[in-house]
Write an enzyme that holds these catalytic residues in place. Structure first.
Site, PDB file in Angstrom:
ATOM      1  N   ASP A  62       0.841  -1.188   0.000  1.00 16.41           N
ATOM      2  CA  ASP A  62       0.000   0.000   0.000  1.00 16.41           C
ATOM      3  C   ASP A  62       0.886   1.252   0.000  1.00 16.41           C
ATOM      4  OD1 ASP A  62      -1.729   2.103   0.526  1.00 16.41           O
ATOM      5  OD2 ASP A  62      -2.839   1.036   2.088  1.00 16.41           O
ATOM      6  N   SER A 138      -4.401  15.971 -14.287  1.00 14.00           N
ATOM      7  CA  SER A 138      -5.437  15.472 -15.184  1.00 14.00           C
ATOM      8  C   SER A 138      -6.200  16.651 -15.776  1.00 14.00           C
ATOM      9  CB  SER A 138      -6.421  14.571 -14.432  1.00 14.00           C
ATOM     10  OG  SER A 138      -7.563  14.275 -15.219  1.00 14.00           O
ATOM     11  N   TYR A 151     -11.731  13.079  -7.449  1.00 10.26           N
ATOM     12  CA  TYR A 151     -10.591  12.916  -8.353  1.00 10.26           C
ATOM     13  C   TYR A 151     -10.118  14.275  -8.874  1.00 10.26           C
ATOM     14  CZ  TYR A 151      -7.863  11.291 -12.378  1.00 10.26           C
ATOM     15  OH  TYR A 151      -6.862  11.068 -13.296  1.00 10.26           O
TER      16      TYR A 151
END
Length: 244
Positions: A62, A138, A151
């Site tokens: 993780d 993004s 996001y």
């Protein structure tokens, strides 16, 4: 070309579509690699060129965990310190704002933002002068994204964090830039592309989705000496989607 001979690059999310394409490209150009991903099986399934070796170290676990981050740092130090860092690990989950839980919000920010900060901080002592960092923003971070508030927020924040790195680390010749992919054909986007793919492609000036290799080539450029006077920028790799 051998732009990365005698250079060590850390890639998180290395078993993902973009991460693995980047790792293959850098390895072909001579890089030593520290490859992280959540699953040891995913790392083991990488192409033979990326198998664990003296110059390619696998770290599974993780990426938000302190112990896993410490193992990444130790591996990088053993390979001569960090010359490049590309934190490509991330999640992209769909949930309209009215249905978005705080747990989902925190999960996305934890992986997409908090882990990048934490690992970057831990890598600072082994970050070589004139190194390069390329983070993953993004088009959603620029425009927002219906069904992806968590996001989009994480990716907008990544750009501000990256530009601050550029300001604070520039005196050591260290550069920090972000790339902003659009819709790239990877496992992470499969579900969303199956629902909205035609609509998104139609709204992209180039009329198609991107491929992982197209992002990898741009990231490699920003990690390499070819971009030696570029820092603090966001490079859009989305077929012009940010304009649509």
């Amino acid at each position: 070309m051998a732009r990365f001979t005698d250079k060590t690059v850390v890639i998180t999310g290395a078993a993902g579509g973009i991460g693995s394409a980047l790792a293959l490209l850098l390895r072909a150009e001579g890089a030593r690699l520290v490859l992280h991903d959540l699953s040891p099986d995913a790392l083991a399934a990488l192409p033979a060129e990326l198998a664990a070796s003296a110059e390619v170290v696998h770290v599974a676990g993780d990426g938000t965990d302190d112990e896993v981050q410490a193992r990444i740092v130790t591996a990088a130090e053993s390979l001569g310190g960090v010359d490049g860092f590309a934190p490509a690990a991330g999640i992209y989950l769909e949930a309209p704002l009215a249905e978005l839980s705080f747990a989902q919000w925190r999960q996305t920010l934890s992986i997409n933002l908090d882990a990048v900060f934490a690992l970057t901080s831990k890598l600072l002592p082994v970050l070589n002068d004139n190194a390069a960092i390329v983070t993953f923003a993004s088009v959603a971070g620029e425009r927002g994204s219906r069904g992806h508030a968590h996001y989009a927020a994480s990716k907008g924040a990544i750009v501000a964090f990256t530009r601050t790195l550029a300001l604070e680390l520039g005196s050591r010749g260290i550069r920090a830039n972000a790339v902003a992919p659009g819709i790239i054909r990877t496992r992470m986007t499969n579900d969303s592309v199956s629902k909205h793919g035609d609509e998104w492609a139609a709204g992209t000036p180039l009329g198609r989705h991107g491929e992982p290799e197209e992002v990898a080539r741009a990231v490699a450029f920003l990690l390499s000496p070819d971009s030696s006077f570029i820092t603090g920028v966001q490079l859009d790799i989305n077929g012009g989607l940010y304009m649509a």
